[in-house]
Write an enzyme that holds these catalytic residues in place. Structure first.
Site, PDB file in Angstrom:
ATOM      1  N   GLY A 185     -19.976  -7.709  -2.882  1.00 38.91           N
ATOM      2  CA  GLY A 185     -21.186  -8.246  -2.793  1.00 38.91           C
ATOM      3  C   GLY A 185     -21.054  -9.851  -3.102  1.00 38.91           C
ATOM      4  O   GLY A 185     -22.158 -10.550  -3.184  1.00 38.91           O
ATOM      5  N   GLY A 244     -14.572 -10.032  -2.033  1.00 38.07           N
ATOM      6  CA  GLY A 244     -13.858  -9.287  -0.887  1.00 38.07           C
ATOM      7  C   GLY A 244     -14.128 -10.270   0.418  1.00 38.07           C
ATOM      8  O   GLY A 244     -14.238 -10.870   0.873  1.00 38.07           O
ATOM      9  N   LEU A 294      -6.873   4.052   4.323  1.00 36.83           N
ATOM     10  CA  LEU A 294      -5.819   3.530   3.550  1.00 36.83           C
ATOM     11  C   LEU A 294      -4.656   3.124   4.533  1.00 36.83           C
ATOM     12  O   LEU A 294      -3.672   3.538   3.518  1.00 36.83           O
ATOM     13  CB  LEU A 294      -5.100   4.709   2.293  1.00 36.83           C
ATOM     14  CG  LEU A 294      -6.313   4.862   1.679  1.00 36.83           C
ATOM     15  CD1 LEU A 294      -6.090   5.989   0.811  1.00 36.83           C
ATOM     16  CD2 LEU A 294      -7.003   3.854   0.791  1.00 36.83           C
ATOM     17  N   ASN A 319      -2.802  -2.448  -5.974  1.00 34.35           N
ATOM     18  CA  ASN A 319      -3.417  -1.575  -5.820  1.00 34.35           C
ATOM     19  C   ASN A 319      -3.231  -0.247  -5.632  1.00 34.35           C
ATOM     20  O   ASN A 319      -2.164  -0.509  -4.656  1.00 34.35           O
ATOM     21  CB  ASN A 319      -4.781  -2.401  -5.594  1.00 34.35           C
ATOM     22  CG  ASN A 319      -6.424  -1.214  -4.682  1.00 34.35           C
ATOM     23  OD1 ASN A 319      -5.527   0.328  -4.342  1.00 34.35           O
ATOM     24  ND2 ASN A 319      -7.034  -1.269  -5.615  1.00 34.35           N
ATOM     25  N   SER A 352      -8.990  -6.075  -3.665  1.00 32.01           N
ATOM     26  CA  SER A 352      -7.960  -4.835  -2.801  1.00 32.01           C
ATOM     27  C   SER A 352      -8.224  -4.716  -1.206  1.00 32.01           C
ATOM     28  O   SER A 352      -9.490  -4.770  -1.117  1.00 32.01           O
ATOM     29  CB  SER A 352      -7.498  -3.366  -3.658  1.00 32.01           C
ATOM     30  OG  SER A 352      -6.895  -3.322  -2.309  1.00 32.01           O
ATOM     31  N   CYS A 391     -10.599   7.803  -3.970  1.00 31.70           N
ATOM     32  CA  CYS A 391     -10.004   8.595  -3.084  1.00 31.70           C
ATOM     33  C   CYS A 391     -10.440   9.941  -2.741  1.00 31.70           C
ATOM     34  O   CYS A 391     -10.995  10.304  -4.234  1.00 31.70           O
ATOM     35  CB  CYS A 391      -8.540   7.926  -2.953  1.00 31.70           C
ATOM     36  SG  CYS A 391      -7.979   6.759  -3.103  1.00 31.70           S
TER      37      CYS A 391
END
Ligand SMILES: Cc1cc2nc3c(=O)[nH]c(=O)nc-3n(C[C@H](O)[C@H](O)[C@H](O)COP(=O)(O)OP(=O)(O)OC[C@H]3O[C@@H](n4cnc5c(N)ncnc54)[C@H](O)[C@@H]3O)c2cc1C
Ligand SMILES: Cc1cc2nc3c(=O)[nH]c(=O)nc-3n(C[C@H](O)[C@H](O)[C@H](O)COP(=O)(O)O)c2cc1C
Ligand code: FES
Lengths: 308, 258
Positions: A249, A270, A77, A103, A25, A135
């Protein structure tokens, strides 16, 4: 030597993916050309940027800081809000051939319930909903929803009531006892766990003699965190019965194999694709070659094998 | 690891460093060859170049394209930190991964006179622009004699190049901003590329004189393709991504980040 067909597809709690490689995400453009074609061969699914009820600007100031083999980010965000996503982005990204994982950033309970209600109208467009519980819970003094088993369970319980489709909970890596959080989330009805989000880190600017980021701390990702994420996957997958998606990672075939041996059913990538868009194809091919060489017929044969 | 066969997506490709020319201390022209031809590249478009096939440094570095041939691409690279130092010390024939061309370049200006104002390496997009449109006027600002090598090299490629130096040691004393006072709002436009301080000054000067102006911004980038939201800049239309909405913006829109 490939002497029997190897399939790359896997199932995560009933969700069938054509490959165990998921795009993490907040890292992938919401533009149609990135959701189809060769760039996505070997991609099993892609996660959207975190959505919130209202548009969010994200954090001011420097947002990126490279570290040795890693990246600190303080994007916040930033997103156009759920309505704008549904109107402008969803038609674009669903024209492709990559499954969409939506997401959702856990905000207040009311806000999250509203986001999920609006997304539910389009439930069939999504492979699954990934609830980001890293969050802050503003009503609980800003502590992350996922940092505590009781709060985490409350978040997932609420989401479970508002979302009928597959529900993945994405955990923060740093919480008191991640196995406890994972078990609480499983009990609250999550179908899978994503382990994990970025690690809190920091950078200091020697010239200005101040922290680099406006919020002082930032999330660390990229190859530097791989061993940390691997350890969490090992720990969490030993504590729950639902599938675990390893994240943190991953940059090469060996990392995917390691995550799966440690108990992951799939992985999310990611930061590394920021440097190498060919990584999905290279990792995917490498995985198929490895499976064939080992005489396995599916990546599912690897899941948890390292524990036995 | 990068792929070994032909790339199925030409957004990212392997290139070979074929030539490295040192213009002055810490400033190089790097030429790259690709197996496949590059698409047409607009002045102001950029590439993300990784400094090695390894993982440290991890991210590609953004550079404006300063010259192209069929499957050749040239960058003007100043050593600014670790990544650019590694890049500029690579031997010829080294293979690297390049993403691009990316972003939107300077918009064509039919019927207008284009004045390009550059601060040091900010001349890169205008070298390409000049290759495509010989009629543009290019003004280059440098701090002083230390950058003389850039001025000499650029002048060979851009006959009529106007050079300014802050300490008056090369060309005209001062900065390229001086030329804005002579421009005509209806007939002339400014394209600017250089350090942020210079761009802000150009923005203010052009606004005052009502000269249409486009500026190419520099922000930190991770992906270059609109995925990471790391490169945003505040504009009158809200936050915009430098990599995909820019790097070239109408100067009236840019509100900066501070
Ligand atoms: C669209 C665009 C076009 C550019 N064109 C050129 C050019 O033609 N020639 C040239 O010499 N330079 C150009 N730059 C600047 C160049 O990208 C930086 O000098 C370079 O990234 C510095 O990397 P480093 O590892 O040497 O520095 P470090 O400071 O060690 O880098 C650390 C991190 O910060 C980033 N960073 C540091 N400075 C900058 C900067 N000024 N802009 C963007 N990112 C930065 C790096 O990319 C890296 O991720 C351009 C930048 C942008 C955004
Ligand atoms: C620039 C950036 C933005 C991110 N945005 C989000 C996000 O919106 N929601 C989320 O759940 N995770 C987000 N993440 C976390 C990633 O999805 C992933 O969990 C984390 O980066 C670790 O994986 P990696 O090392 O492969 O990048 C973001 C990461 C980065 C680097
Ligand atoms: S560099 Fe990633 S969005 Fe612009």
């Amino acid at each position: 030597m490939i002497d029997r067909p190897v399939s790359s597809s896997i199932s995560i709690g009933g969700v069938l993916l054509r490959s165990p490689l998921i795009i993490a995400s907040g890292t992938w453009p919401h533009e149609p050309e990135y959701w189809k074609g060769p760039i996505c061969s070997f991609v099993g699914a892609a996660c959207t940027k975190a959505l919130t009820l209202r548009p969010r600007e994200g954090n001011p100031g420097i947002r990126l800081w490279e570290t040795p083999c890693g990246l600190l980010n303080s994007i916040g965000l930033q997103n156009p809000g759920v309505d704008s996503f549904l109107r402008d982005d969803l038609p674009k990204i669903s024209s492709g051939d990559v499954g969409i994982v939506v997401n959702v950033a856990m905000e207040s309970e009311e806000e999250t319930a509203e986001v999920l209600a609006r997304l539910s109208v389009f439930e069939d467009r999504f492979l699954s909903m990934e609830l980001n519980i890293s969050c802050p819970n503003v009503d609980a003094g800003g502590m992350a929803w996922g940092s505590d088993p009781v709060l985490a369970a409350r978040a997932v319980d609420l989401a479970r009531q508002c979302w009928r489709g597959p529900l993945w909970a994405k955990l923060p890596p740093q919480c008191g006892n991640i196995a406890e959080v994972a078990r609480a989330v499983e009990e609250a009805g999550a179908d899978a766990l994503v382990v994990a989000n970025t690690w809190l880190g920091m950078a200091m600017d020697p010239v200005s003699e101040k922290p680099v980021f406006s919020r002082n701390v930032a999330g660390l990702s990229g190859p530097a965190i791989f061993p940390l994420a691997l350890r969490l996957v090992w720990e969490v997958s030993s504590s729950v019965h639902i599938p675990v998606i390893g994240c943190g990672g991953i940059s090469k075939t060996e990392d995917v194999i390691s995550m799966m041996l440690a108990g992951a059913s799939a992985v999310a990538i990611g930061t590394f694709h920021f440097s190498d868009l060919g990584c999905f194809r290279n990792i995917g091919r490498g995985l198929l070659e490895h499976l064939a060489a080992k005489g396995y017929s599916s990546p599912m044969d690897l899941i948890g094998k390292g524990k036995k | 690891m990068c792929g070994n066969g032909p790339w199925d997506s030409l957004l990212e490709r392997e290139v070979t460093l074929t030539k490295k020319k040192e213009l002055t201390k810490n400033l190089f022209v790097l030429s790259f060859e690709s197996q496949d031809p590059f698409p047409g590249i607009q002045p102001g478009q950029f590439v993300m170049l990784r400094t090695s096939l390894g993982m440290d440094p991890l991210l590609g570095r953004p550079f404006a394209v300063c010259g192209t041939g069929e499957s050749r691409l040239e960058l003007l690279v100043a050593v600014a930190g670790r990544g650019t130092r590694i890049l500029c010390s690579l031997p010829e024939r080294e293979r690297l991964v390049l993403r691009g061309p990316l972003g939107n370049g300077f918009p064509p200006q039919p019927g207008k006179r284009v004045y390009c104002l550059a601060g040091t390496t900010g001349i890169a997009p205008f070298l390409l622009a000049r290759q495509q449109t010989p009629k543009i006027h290019v003004h280059l600002g440098i701090p002083g004699r230390g950058w003389g090598g850039l001025a000499t090299w650029a002048a060979e490629r851009i006959p009529g190049l106007c050079v300014y130096s802050e300490d008056s040691s090369v060309g005209i004393g001062g900065t390229p901003l001086a030329c804005i006072d002579q421009l005509e709002p209806l007939n002339d436009v400014v394209w600017a590329c250089g350090p942020t301080g210079m761009l802000k000054a150009v923005q203010t000067a052009c606004e005052r004189r009502k000269i249409p102006c486009w500026i190419s911004l520099e922000t930190r980038m991770a992906c270059g393709i609109g995925g990471c939201h790391g490169c945003v800049v505040r504009t009158v239309a809200g936050l915009r991504k430098t990599c995909t909405d820019g790097p070239v913006f109408d100067s009236r829109e840019v509100l900066w980040n501070d």
